[in-house]
Design a protein around this motif. Structure first.
Motif: not given
Length: 94
Positions: A1-5
């Motif tokens: 899962m990609y976490k956005y800044t």
């Protein structure tokens, strides 16, 4: 899962607010995020008095605070591993 800044979230919210004619679906497609993610960010933004906080990272006020907490956890884990190794050495010396 990609976490956005937080910076990306701020940009995404700003992009949507400046391009409402594209709709939530159009903006999310252009940004490469899900419609629900952008919708959640907008809701959090509006509820928090126009501040961007992330739900999936513990609602940290900034990326720096999140990184500090992560480093503190890594330090605790390292100290625990060192204690285990010391106990193992002590047992083997007997």
């Amino acid at each position: 899962m990609y976490k956005y800044t937080n910076e990306f979230r701020k940009y995404a919210i700003k992009y949507y607010l400046e391009h409402k004619e594209l709709s939530l679906r159009g903006c999310s497609a252009n940004l490469g995020v899900s419609k629900s993610a952008l919708s959640n960010w907008l809701q959090l933004y509006q509820k928090s008095g126009n501040e961007v906080f992330t739900r999936n990272s513990g609602n940290y006020a900034s990326d720096e605070v999140r990184k500090i907490d992560k480093l503190k956890k890594e330090l605790r884990d390292t100290k625990d591993a060192l204690d285990i190794l010391k106990k193992a050495i002590h047992i083997l010396e007997k």
